[in-house]
Design a protein around this motif. Sequence first.
Motif, PDB file in Angstrom:
ATOM      1  N   SER A 146      -9.700  12.663  -1.320  1.00 39.98           N
ATOM      2  CA  SER A 146      -9.065  13.984  -1.419  1.00 39.98           C
ATOM      3  C   SER A 146     -10.248  14.756  -0.553  1.00 39.98           C
ATOM      4  O   SER A 146     -11.362  14.502  -0.234  1.00 39.98           O
ATOM      5  CB  SER A 146      -9.313  14.365  -2.695  1.00 39.98           C
ATOM      6  OG  SER A 146     -10.431  14.309  -3.175  1.00 39.98           O
ATOM      7  N   THR A 147      -9.489  16.015  -0.380  1.00 35.78           N
ATOM      8  CA  THR A 147     -10.527  17.133   0.016  1.00 35.78           C
ATOM      9  C   THR A 147     -11.421  17.602  -1.243  1.00 35.78           C
ATOM     10  O   THR A 147     -11.083  16.977  -2.333  1.00 35.78           O
ATOM     11  CB  THR A 147      -9.494  18.502   0.265  1.00 35.78           C
ATOM     12  OG1 THR A 147      -8.599  18.634  -0.629  1.00 35.78           O
ATOM     13  CG2 THR A 147      -8.980  18.205   1.634  1.00 35.78           C
ATOM     14  N   ASP A 148     -12.043  18.747  -1.019  1.00 35.65           N
ATOM     15  CA  ASP A 148     -13.117  18.932  -2.294  1.00 35.65           C
ATOM     16  C   ASP A 148     -12.378  19.555  -3.289  1.00 35.65           C
ATOM     17  O   ASP A 148     -11.353  19.957  -3.084  1.00 35.65           O
ATOM     18  CB  ASP A 148     -14.340  19.718  -1.619  1.00 35.65           C
ATOM     19  CG  ASP A 148     -15.286  18.732  -0.828  1.00 35.65           C
ATOM     20  OD1 ASP A 148     -15.375  17.836  -1.168  1.00 35.65           O
ATOM     21  OD2 ASP A 148     -16.305  19.478  -0.168  1.00 35.65           O
ATOM     22  N   ALA A 160     -11.306   4.361  -7.345  1.00 32.67           N
ATOM     23  CA  ALA A 160     -12.483   5.111  -6.622  1.00 32.67           C
ATOM     24  C   ALA A 160     -12.179   6.195  -6.106  1.00 32.67           C
ATOM     25  O   ALA A 160     -11.127   6.405  -5.560  1.00 32.67           O
ATOM     26  CB  ALA A 160     -12.961   3.763  -5.702  1.00 32.67           C
ATOM     27  N   THR A 161     -13.356   7.075  -6.233  1.00 30.43           N
ATOM     28  CA  THR A 161     -12.821   8.712  -5.727  1.00 30.43           C
ATOM     29  C   THR A 161     -14.035   8.946  -4.770  1.00 30.43           C
ATOM     30  O   THR A 161     -15.016   8.659  -4.865  1.00 30.43           O
ATOM     31  CB  THR A 161     -13.059   9.515  -7.207  1.00 30.43           C
ATOM     32  OG1 THR A 161     -14.122   9.173  -7.588  1.00 30.43           O
ATOM     33  CG2 THR A 161     -11.919   9.244  -8.088  1.00 30.43           C
ATOM     34  N   GLN A 162     -13.566  10.024  -4.083  1.00 34.86           N
ATOM     35  CA  GLN A 162     -14.578  10.893  -3.320  1.00 34.86           C
ATOM     36  C   GLN A 162     -15.390  12.052  -4.205  1.00 34.86           C
ATOM     37  O   GLN A 162     -14.554  12.878  -4.870  1.00 34.86           O
ATOM     38  CB  GLN A 162     -13.620  11.687  -1.983  1.00 34.86           C
ATOM     39  CG  GLN A 162     -14.484  12.305  -1.147  1.00 34.86           C
ATOM     40  CD  GLN A 162     -14.958  13.701  -1.283  1.00 34.86           C
ATOM     41  OE1 GLN A 162     -15.906  13.970  -1.766  1.00 34.86           O
ATOM     42  NE2 GLN A 162     -14.187  14.567  -1.382  1.00 34.86           N
ATOM     43  N   ASN A 163     -16.462  11.940  -4.211  1.00 31.77           N
ATOM     44  CA  ASN A 163     -17.121  12.754  -5.050  1.00 31.77           C
ATOM     45  C   ASN A 163     -18.373  13.610  -4.519  1.00 31.77           C
ATOM     46  O   ASN A 163     -19.153  14.133  -5.317  1.00 31.77           O
ATOM     47  CB  ASN A 163     -17.704  11.986  -6.253  1.00 31.77           C
ATOM     48  CG  ASN A 163     -16.979  11.822  -7.300  1.00 31.77           C
ATOM     49  OD1 ASN A 163     -16.095  10.690  -7.558  1.00 31.77           O
ATOM     50  ND2 ASN A 163     -16.670  12.776  -8.169  1.00 31.77           N
ATOM     51  N   GLY A 164     -18.270  13.876  -3.252  1.00 34.88           N
ATOM     52  CA  GLY A 164     -19.157  14.866  -2.554  1.00 34.88           C
ATOM     53  C   GLY A 164     -20.734  14.487  -2.642  1.00 34.88           C
ATOM     54  O   GLY A 164     -21.047  13.276  -2.694  1.00 34.88           O
ATOM     55  N   VAL A 165     -21.607  15.247  -2.260  1.00 29.25           N
ATOM     56  CA  VAL A 165     -22.801  15.246  -1.800  1.00 29.25           C
ATOM     57  C   VAL A 165     -23.695  16.022  -3.135  1.00 29.25           C
ATOM     58  O   VAL A 165     -23.794  17.124  -3.240  1.00 29.25           O
ATOM     59  CB  VAL A 165     -23.317  15.841  -0.730  1.00 29.25           C
ATOM     60  CG1 VAL A 165     -24.976  15.816  -0.486  1.00 29.25           C
ATOM     61  CG2 VAL A 165     -22.552  15.106   0.619  1.00 29.25           C
ATOM     62  N   LEU A 192       0.957  -1.285  -0.030  1.00 28.10           N
ATOM     63  CA  LEU A 192       0.013   0.064   0.018  1.00 28.10           C
ATOM     64  C   LEU A 192       0.631   1.299  -0.120  1.00 28.10           C
ATOM     65  O   LEU A 192       1.560   1.365   1.051  1.00 28.10           O
ATOM     66  CB  LEU A 192      -0.899   0.041   1.054  1.00 28.10           C
ATOM     67  CG  LEU A 192      -1.600   1.504   1.329  1.00 28.10           C
ATOM     68  CD1 LEU A 192      -2.633   1.661   0.302  1.00 28.10           C
ATOM     69  CD2 LEU A 192      -2.690   1.231   2.736  1.00 28.10           C
ATOM     70  N   THR A 193       0.722   1.967  -1.052  1.00 23.10           N
ATOM     71  CA  THR A 193       1.501   3.155  -1.221  1.00 23.10           C
ATOM     72  C   THR A 193       0.049   4.419  -1.003  1.00 23.10           C
ATOM     73  O   THR A 193      -0.528   4.385  -1.359  1.00 23.10           O
ATOM     74  CB  THR A 193       2.262   3.562  -2.501  1.00 23.10           C
ATOM     75  OG1 THR A 193       2.847   2.172  -2.985  1.00 23.10           O
ATOM     76  CG2 THR A 193       2.918   4.768  -2.671  1.00 23.10           C
ATOM     77  N   GLN A 194       0.911   5.010   0.038  1.00 22.49           N
ATOM     78  CA  GLN A 194      -0.071   6.367   0.182  1.00 22.49           C
ATOM     79  C   GLN A 194       0.852   7.610  -0.215  1.00 22.49           C
ATOM     80  O   GLN A 194       1.756   8.136   0.196  1.00 22.49           O
ATOM     81  CB  GLN A 194      -0.337   6.377   1.539  1.00 22.49           C
ATOM     82  CG  GLN A 194      -1.362   7.695   1.819  1.00 22.49           C
ATOM     83  CD  GLN A 194      -2.282   7.500   2.995  1.00 22.49           C
ATOM     84  OE1 GLN A 194      -2.634   6.373   3.506  1.00 22.49           O
ATOM     85  NE2 GLN A 194      -2.651   8.867   3.660  1.00 22.49           N
ATOM     86  N   VAL A 195      -0.001   8.558  -0.997  1.00 20.80           N
ATOM     87  CA  VAL A 195       0.669   9.866  -1.364  1.00 20.80           C
ATOM     88  C   VAL A 195      -0.046  10.977  -0.901  1.00 20.80           C
ATOM     89  O   VAL A 195      -1.233  11.340  -1.326  1.00 20.80           O
ATOM     90  CB  VAL A 195       0.823  10.037  -2.864  1.00 20.80           C
ATOM     91  CG1 VAL A 195       1.499  11.416  -3.324  1.00 20.80           C
ATOM     92  CG2 VAL A 195       1.699   8.847  -3.335  1.00 20.80           C
ATOM     93  N   GLU A 196       0.394  11.661   0.086  1.00 21.04           N
ATOM     94  CA  GLU A 196      -0.342  12.716   0.764  1.00 21.04           C
ATOM     95  C   GLU A 196       0.573  14.138   0.705  1.00 21.04           C
ATOM     96  O   GLU A 196       1.849  14.086   0.968  1.00 21.04           O
ATOM     97  CB  GLU A 196      -0.536  12.304   2.337  1.00 21.04           C
ATOM     98  CG  GLU A 196      -0.988  13.396   3.344  1.00 21.04           C
ATOM     99  CD  GLU A 196      -2.084  14.370   2.910  1.00 21.04           C
ATOM    100  OE1 GLU A 196      -3.238  13.514   2.812  1.00 21.04           O
ATOM    101  OE2 GLU A 196      -2.186  15.252   2.753  1.00 21.04           O
ATOM    102  N   ILE A 197      -0.173  15.344   0.397  1.00 19.71           N
ATOM    103  CA  ILE A 197       0.417  16.381   0.107  1.00 19.71           C
ATOM    104  C   ILE A 197       1.084  17.121   1.497  1.00 19.71           C
ATOM    105  O   ILE A 197       2.246  17.797   1.433  1.00 19.71           O
ATOM    106  CB  ILE A 197      -0.352  17.335  -0.649  1.00 19.71           C
ATOM    107  CG1 ILE A 197       0.477  18.254  -1.222  1.00 19.71           C
ATOM    108  CG2 ILE A 197      -1.479  17.754   0.101  1.00 19.71           C
ATOM    109  CD1 ILE A 197      -0.346  19.354  -2.513  1.00 19.71           C
ATOM    110  N   ALA A 237      -7.875  20.593  -5.843  1.00 25.68           N
ATOM    111  CA  ALA A 237      -8.538  20.751  -7.286  1.00 25.68           C
ATOM    112  C   ALA A 237      -8.059  19.912  -8.200  1.00 25.68           C
ATOM    113  O   ALA A 237      -8.645  19.336  -9.202  1.00 25.68           O
ATOM    114  CB  ALA A 237      -8.474  22.231  -7.591  1.00 25.68           C
ATOM    115  N   ALA A 238      -6.605  19.625  -8.193  1.00 24.44           N
ATOM    116  CA  ALA A 238      -5.990  19.047  -9.387  1.00 24.44           C
ATOM    117  C   ALA A 238      -6.346  17.505  -9.406  1.00 24.44           C
ATOM    118  O   ALA A 238      -6.028  16.636 -10.324  1.00 24.44           O
ATOM    119  CB  ALA A 238      -4.383  19.049  -8.874  1.00 24.44           C
ATOM    120  N   LEU A 239      -6.994  17.068  -8.302  1.00 24.22           N
ATOM    121  CA  LEU A 239      -7.257  15.716  -8.269  1.00 24.22           C
ATOM    122  C   LEU A 239      -8.838  15.305  -8.777  1.00 24.22           C
ATOM    123  O   LEU A 239      -9.280  14.343  -8.500  1.00 24.22           O
ATOM    124  CB  LEU A 239      -7.319  15.021  -6.531  1.00 24.22           C
ATOM    125  CG  LEU A 239      -5.928  15.418  -5.984  1.00 24.22           C
ATOM    126  CD1 LEU A 239      -6.073  14.683  -4.512  1.00 24.22           C
ATOM    127  CD2 LEU A 239      -4.858  14.774  -6.749  1.00 24.22           C
TER     128      LEU A 239
END
Length: 291
Positions: free
Chosen positions: A159-161, A189-194, A104-109, A167-169
């Motif tokens: 990601s954040t929103d 799979a991605t976080q896509n909000g409400v 598992l590789t995690q890339v966090e800014i 934004a780049a994500l």
Amino acid sequence: MSERKIFSETLHDGVAISFQADEILHEEKTGHHRLDLIRNSIFGKVLLLDGAVQVTSADEFMYHEMLAHVPLMAHANPADVLIIGGGDCGLAEEVLKHSRVKSLTQVEIDASVLDFSRRHFKDFNAPVFDDPRFQVEIADGAAFAAQSEKRFDIILVDSTDPAGPGAALFTAEFYTNLRRILKDDGITATQNGVPFLQEREFVAAIGALASVFPVTSCYLVSVPTYFGGHMTLGWASDSEKALNVSEDTLRERAAGIETRYYTPAHHRAAFALPRFIEDLLAKARKGAETG
Ligand code: SAM
């Protein structure tokens, strides 16, 4: 006794959600974000980045289990997994529950979110840091995806929103790079909000995914902190195979993995969308076709 402070998150024009801080545990300006940690009587510890709630100790399992287990259980051999973002490491904890995962590789800014969460969210992320399969890189996920030589079976974008560093994500350029570093049969799979509150962002992000991947969909999770109805998680792959895995197979793969939200039956049900979200999905796909 110190005065109780209210933290309000403006979710969209005209709507805000407020959390009462029974205690302010930490306030900091990191290189990338403003970070606040408060204690709330219902949600427990609440982490906010730039005023937006990222994770709470009470309901993190709902979001993290669905973002991790749906693609992982759907895949026949999810050996190499990449997480982009996910600084609180709740998602990593769920991924590492799978013995089929070999790396598992995690890339966090933002290194501070990671260090901070390691100290303050031990309840759920402690096992991650002792797991030899887990490797962290501090970098922009978009830059990593553009340069990585390694390929992955599963890529999870926690990601954040779509604002600030997040934004780049949500761009077609980023998704093109994700497709390049996915192995055959890979799933993103991605976080896509409400979508009820973030219709424009949903259509734009799914449209960008659909402009790159032959198969694009989304599935639902209900998370109390993410106010506004259904939350959507995006799905992208090269074939429909992993969308049609039987409940029996999911049950075999899920054996021995402890969950509080995910079940194989709910995995399949999560893709049954209410009409207004089906319509938004169709609009996003159509936009991708017509450019
Ligand atoms: N579940 C959350 C939500 O939607 O509210 C997301 C949680 S997770 C803490 C989001 C993480 O994405 C943060 O730690 C943030 O630093 C990270 N992040 C934002 N932009 C990034 C980028 N371009 N590359 C890598 N990580 C990024």
